[in-house]
Design a protein around this motif. Structure first.
Motif, PDB file in Angstrom:
ATOM      1  N   PHE A  26      45.786   6.237  41.071  1.00 39.68           N
ATOM      2  CA  PHE A  26      46.449   7.535  41.655  1.00 39.68           C
ATOM      3  C   PHE A  26      47.040   7.409  43.347  1.00 39.68           C
ATOM      4  O   PHE A  26      47.729   7.975  43.617  1.00 39.68           O
ATOM      5  N   HIS A  27      46.031   6.892  43.730  1.00 41.38           N
ATOM      6  CA  HIS A  27      46.172   6.966  45.376  1.00 41.38           C
ATOM      7  C   HIS A  27      46.853   5.715  46.057  1.00 41.38           C
ATOM      8  O   HIS A  27      47.432   5.538  47.027  1.00 41.38           O
ATOM      9  N   GLY A  28      46.771   4.465  44.933  1.00 34.99           N
ATOM     10  CA  GLY A  28      47.234   3.084  45.524  1.00 34.99           C
ATOM     11  C   GLY A  28      48.679   3.293  44.990  1.00 34.99           C
ATOM     12  O   GLY A  28      49.676   3.291  45.532  1.00 34.99           O
ATOM     13  N   LEU A  29      48.761   2.888  43.666  1.00 40.82           N
ATOM     14  CA  LEU A  29      50.127   2.799  42.907  1.00 40.82           C
ATOM     15  C   LEU A  29      51.003   4.213  42.866  1.00 40.82           C
ATOM     16  O   LEU A  29      52.265   4.126  42.922  1.00 40.82           O
ATOM     17  N   GLY A  30      50.061   5.206  42.969  1.00 40.44           N
ATOM     18  CA  GLY A  30      50.569   6.561  42.996  1.00 40.44           C
ATOM     19  C   GLY A  30      51.590   7.127  44.146  1.00 40.44           C
ATOM     20  O   GLY A  30      52.308   7.956  44.225  1.00 40.44           O
ATOM     21  N   LYS A  31      51.443   6.139  45.320  1.00 40.37           N
ATOM     22  CA  LYS A  31      52.286   5.949  46.509  1.00 40.37           C
ATOM     23  C   LYS A  31      53.708   6.043  46.174  1.00 40.37           C
ATOM     24  O   LYS A  31      54.487   6.238  47.111  1.00 40.37           O
ATOM     25  N   LYS A  32      53.844   5.101  45.325  1.00 45.10           N
ATOM     26  CA  LYS A  32      55.300   4.616  44.956  1.00 45.10           C
ATOM     27  C   LYS A  32      55.938   5.703  44.189  1.00 45.10           C
ATOM     28  O   LYS A  32      55.428   6.087  43.167  1.00 45.10           O
ATOM     29  N   LYS A  33      56.975   6.275  44.666  1.00 43.85           N
ATOM     30  CA  LYS A  33      57.652   7.296  44.148  1.00 43.85           C
ATOM     31  C   LYS A  33      58.065   7.057  42.493  1.00 43.85           C
ATOM     32  O   LYS A  33      58.146   7.917  41.808  1.00 43.85           O
ATOM     33  N   ASP A  34      58.367   5.676  42.401  1.00 42.82           N
ATOM     34  CA  ASP A  34      58.864   5.567  40.882  1.00 42.82           C
ATOM     35  C   ASP A  34      57.706   5.139  40.079  1.00 42.82           C
ATOM     36  O   ASP A  34      58.013   4.893  38.741  1.00 42.82           O
ATOM     37  N   SER A  35      56.437   5.181  40.356  1.00 38.78           N
ATOM     38  CA  SER A  35      55.143   4.788  39.744  1.00 38.78           C
ATOM     39  C   SER A  35      54.946   5.900  38.542  1.00 38.78           C
ATOM     40  O   SER A  35      55.147   6.968  38.976  1.00 38.78           O
ATOM     41  N   PHE A  36      54.513   5.424  37.586  1.00 41.51           N
ATOM     42  CA  PHE A  36      53.868   6.513  36.386  1.00 41.51           C
ATOM     43  C   PHE A  36      52.746   7.417  37.242  1.00 41.51           C
ATOM     44  O   PHE A  36      52.631   8.509  36.693  1.00 41.51           O
ATOM     45  N   PHE A  37      52.166   6.941  38.193  1.00 42.64           N
ATOM     46  CA  PHE A  37      50.826   7.708  38.542  1.00 42.64           C
ATOM     47  C   PHE A  37      51.076   8.593  39.762  1.00 42.64           C
ATOM     48  O   PHE A  37      50.487   9.306  40.324  1.00 42.64           O
ATOM     49  N   SER A  38      52.581   8.954  40.027  1.00 42.16           N
ATOM     50  CA  SER A  38      52.846   9.368  41.275  1.00 42.16           C
ATOM     51  C   SER A  38      52.751  11.059  41.227  1.00 42.16           C
ATOM     52  O   SER A  38      52.583  11.579  41.970  1.00 42.16           O
ATOM     53  N   PHE A  39      52.757  11.075  39.963  1.00 45.09           N
ATOM     54  CA  PHE A  39      52.115  12.681  39.338  1.00 45.09           C
ATOM     55  C   PHE A  39      51.122  13.155  40.397  1.00 45.09           C
ATOM     56  O   PHE A  39      51.087  14.345  40.648  1.00 45.09           O
ATOM     57  N   HIS A  40      50.015  12.316  40.512  1.00 46.00           N
ATOM     58  CA  HIS A  40      48.682  12.963  40.948  1.00 46.00           C
ATOM     59  C   HIS A  40      49.236  13.143  42.552  1.00 46.00           C
ATOM     60  O   HIS A  40      48.547  14.561  42.724  1.00 46.00           O
ATOM     61  N   LEU A  41      49.699  12.433  43.211  1.00 45.35           N
ATOM     62  CA  LEU A  41      49.963  13.080  44.621  1.00 45.35           C
ATOM     63  C   LEU A  41      51.047  13.994  44.737  1.00 45.35           C
ATOM     64  O   LEU A  41      51.084  15.049  45.542  1.00 45.35           O
TER      65      LEU A  41
END
Length: 148
Positions: A26-41
């Protein structure tokens, strides 16, 4: 005694999974806008900061994510039922507690300060939600006492 040990080990492992997913995905990969996990941030953290810890939305990804992780670990149930029972218990607690906290900010501040601090003080620490055990072990617990 073996049952209690296996269940306790399951709780510890589940807390590690929670910490790892929150920190790395969530906080690592999520920082990338095109990441599946970016919803968290992009969604959850933005709502919480805008609304003083309150978030009225129930994450559409949290529950399916917990179910996915539990299904991935399902083979463990055949050899270590108490361990798997702990994973299920922790997963249910995570979904319930996380949603309760963000709908009741004063309760979150009073009883789950580590998660409050994660959102309102330093989002790069305190990745545990249910308990801060792995944050303590990893040295990532944010310790602050003031409300804002």
């Amino acid at each position: 005694m073996t049952t209690i040990f296996a269940f306790s080990l399951g709780i510890l492992y589940a807390n590690f999974i929670e910490w790892f997913v929150h920190k790395v995905l969530f906080h690592g990969l999520g920082k990338k806008k095109d990441s599946f996990f970016s919803f968290h941030l992009r969604e959850h953290h933005k709502n919480v900061l805008k609304n003083n810890y309150y978030d009225s939305k129930f994450s559409k990804i949290e529950l399916p994510g917990v179910i996915f992780l539990l299904l991935m670990h399902l083979p463990i149930a055949t050899i270590a039922t108490p361990f798997y029972t702990a994973l299920v218990t922790y997963g249910l607690l995570f979904v319930a507690v996380h949603n309760l906290l963000h709908k009741n900010p004063d309760f979150g501040y009073k009883y789950f300060r580590w998660h409050w601090n994660h959102h309102m003080s330093n989002q790069n620490k305190s990745w545990g939600v249910v308990v801060p055990l792995f944050d303590i072990l990893a040295g990532t617990l944010e310790k602050r006492d003031e409300k804002y």
